[in-house]
Design a protein around this motif. Structure first.
Motif, PDB file in Angstrom:
ATOM      1  N   LEU A  60       0.814  -1.228   0.000  1.00 39.69           N
ATOM      2  CA  LEU A  60       0.000   0.000   0.000  1.00 39.69           C
ATOM      3  C   LEU A  60       0.842   1.270   0.000  1.00 39.69           C
ATOM      4  N   LEU A  68      -4.859   3.180   1.548  1.00 39.94           N
ATOM      5  CA  LEU A  68      -5.946   2.437   0.905  1.00 39.94           C
ATOM      6  C   LEU A  68      -6.272   2.957  -0.491  1.00 39.94           C
ATOM      7  N   ASP A  72      -7.643   1.174  -3.870  1.00 33.94           N
ATOM      8  CA  ASP A  72      -8.851   1.615  -4.589  1.00 33.94           C
ATOM      9  C   ASP A  72      -8.563   1.848  -6.071  1.00 33.94           C
ATOM     10  N   LEU A  94      -8.228  -0.768   9.132  1.00 37.15           N
ATOM     11  CA  LEU A  94      -7.786  -0.612   7.739  1.00 37.15           C
ATOM     12  C   LEU A  94      -7.993  -1.923   6.968  1.00 37.15           C
ATOM     13  N   ALA A  98     -10.366  -2.486   3.797  1.00 33.51           N
ATOM     14  CA  ALA A  98      -9.823  -2.966   2.521  1.00 33.51           C
ATOM     15  C   ALA A  98     -10.665  -4.129   1.994  1.00 33.51           C
ATOM     16  N   TYR A 106      -5.901  -9.171   3.371  1.00 36.40           N
ATOM     17  CA  TYR A 106      -4.999  -8.133   3.878  1.00 36.40           C
ATOM     18  C   TYR A 106      -3.991  -8.844   4.778  1.00 36.40           C
TER      19      TYR A 106
END
Ligand SMILES: Nc1ncnc2c1ncn2[C@@H]1O[C@H](COP(=O)(O)OP(=O)(O)OP(=O)(O)O)[C@@H](O)[C@H]1O
Ligand SMILES: [Mg+2]
Length: 347
Positions: A60, A68, A72, A94, A98, A106
């Motif tokens: 990330l 995030l 996206d 988070l 996600a 994740y």
């Protein structure tokens, strides 16, 4: 699980982490893979646009994108690809967010080992395969449903042709008319199936189009069609088959009646059709003409003739109401709820 190599795109800027991940994957015996590594989001996006991948492993925190937001952007470009996030941030909120946004998984880099990564990739591939199978099954069902609507329409057309042939055995206009009315009713049902076979959802049809087609098909039955002014104010509302069949038949009866009875001398006039959703979310169908008017001595709810009987029966089937306004010519207003309902019975 498929035997061909899994094409993985690794978007990771840390050479150390990238090396570790590659090492973990190289130890895997369960499946083979092709791995391409890039260290910027922009390069990753370009690769996704040009090459076919089965899966993305995504860091990330990249030089050109953080947090995030990185996920996206990748997800927006490749919504069908499983994306496994590899993050140095161990943050429950988070990771939940996600996954909510569409991430396959994740993984916290600090706790990641080969087994965890391989298991996550395995799940992703299994999910992708199941999703593909589901999509294929759904597509097959859609084709089948389309075919069924098409066949029902064809069969109804055959029934119409049989009635047409039978009609020719009768000399008497009265009996010929009976056959023609029945054909017209069957055609109005066939049109519902025709529209459904072309509609996107296959369960709902745009009733505004149906109204326009029905009016155009019925108009020539009047002795002087060009003397009829047809005005339509119909909103694009989708109806389910349960509502469309009765509503279509009602429309057919009421337009036929205006054409048959409102302008008996062949003088013509105006027929107005309205279709909309009112403030209370009821669907409203208005059929009116400026002709001689519905007979004062006739209760439209208690006719011995078939047409209005059918209309009343179908309004009831729609759990709707019907009102007659004789102020100028004849206006019938049908209201019914748009709810998904179990029909009370069919005719
Ligand atoms: N728009 C109209 N204007 C004037 N009279 C009408 C109108 N609609 C219906 N009527 C009168 O109401 C009667 C009943 O209509 P209904 O539809 O039940 O029967 P029909 O049209 O005569 O025959 P069918 O059973 O084939 O429909 C008609 O015969 C006609 O006299
Ligand atoms: Mg009638």
């Amino acid at each position: 699980m498929k035997n061909e190599p899994i094409n993985i795109l690794l978007i990771e800027d840390s050479p150390l982490d990238a090396g570790l991940i590659m090492e973990m994957l190289h130890k895997v015996k369960k499946f083979s893979f092709n791995l391409k590594q890039v260290n910027q989001l922009s390069t990753g996006m370009a690769c996704l646009a040009e090459e076919g991948f089965d899966l993305v492993l995504l860091d990330l925190l990249l030089p050109d994108s953080l947090g995030l937001d990185t996920f996206d952007k990748v997800f927006a470009q490749a919504p069908d690809l499983p994306i496994i996030i590899l993050s140095i941030v161990e943050d429950e909120r988070l990771s939940m967010k996600a996954v909510e946004n569409g991430a396959q998984d994740y993984l916290f880099k600090g706790e990641m080992d080969g087994n965890l990564l391989v298991r996550s990739i395995g799940y992703a591939m299994m999910r992708k395969k199941a999703q593909k199978e589901l999509e294929e099954a759904l597509h097959e069902k859609e084709i089948l449903l389309k075919e069924i609507h098409h066949r029902v329409k064809n069969n109804l057309q055959v029934v119409c042709s049989l009635l047409y042939l039978q009609e020719s055995y009768f000399e008497d206009e009265k009996y010929k008319n009976f056959f023609e009315d029945t054909q017209s009713r069957i055609k109005s049902m066939a049109l519902v199936h025709d529209k459904l076979s072309h509609s996107k959802s296959l369960s709902h049809l745009n009733f505004a189009e149906y109204i326009k087609d029905t009016a155009a098909a019925l108009l020539p039955s009047y002795k002087a069609p060009d003397k009829i002014k047809l005005s339509m104010d119909v909103k694009d509302i989708e109806l389910s088959i349960e509502s469309a069949v009765p509503c279509g038949l009602i429309l057919n009866e009421l337009i036929s009646n205006s054409l048959k009875h409102a302008f008996p001398g062949g003088e013509g006039g105006e027929i107005r059709l309205k279709f909309y959703r009112d403030a209370g979310q009821q669907i409203i169908l208005l059929v009116s003409d400026n002709g001689v008017g519905f007979p004062k001595d006739l209760d439209f709810r208690k006719t011995i003739s078939l047409g209005m009987k059918i209309v009343n029966l179908l309004v009831n089937q729609l759990s709707g109401t019907i009102a007659l306004d004789r102020a100028e010519g004849t206006t019938f207003k049908i209201s019914f709820p748009e709810l998904l309902f179990q029909p009370k019975g069919t005719i």
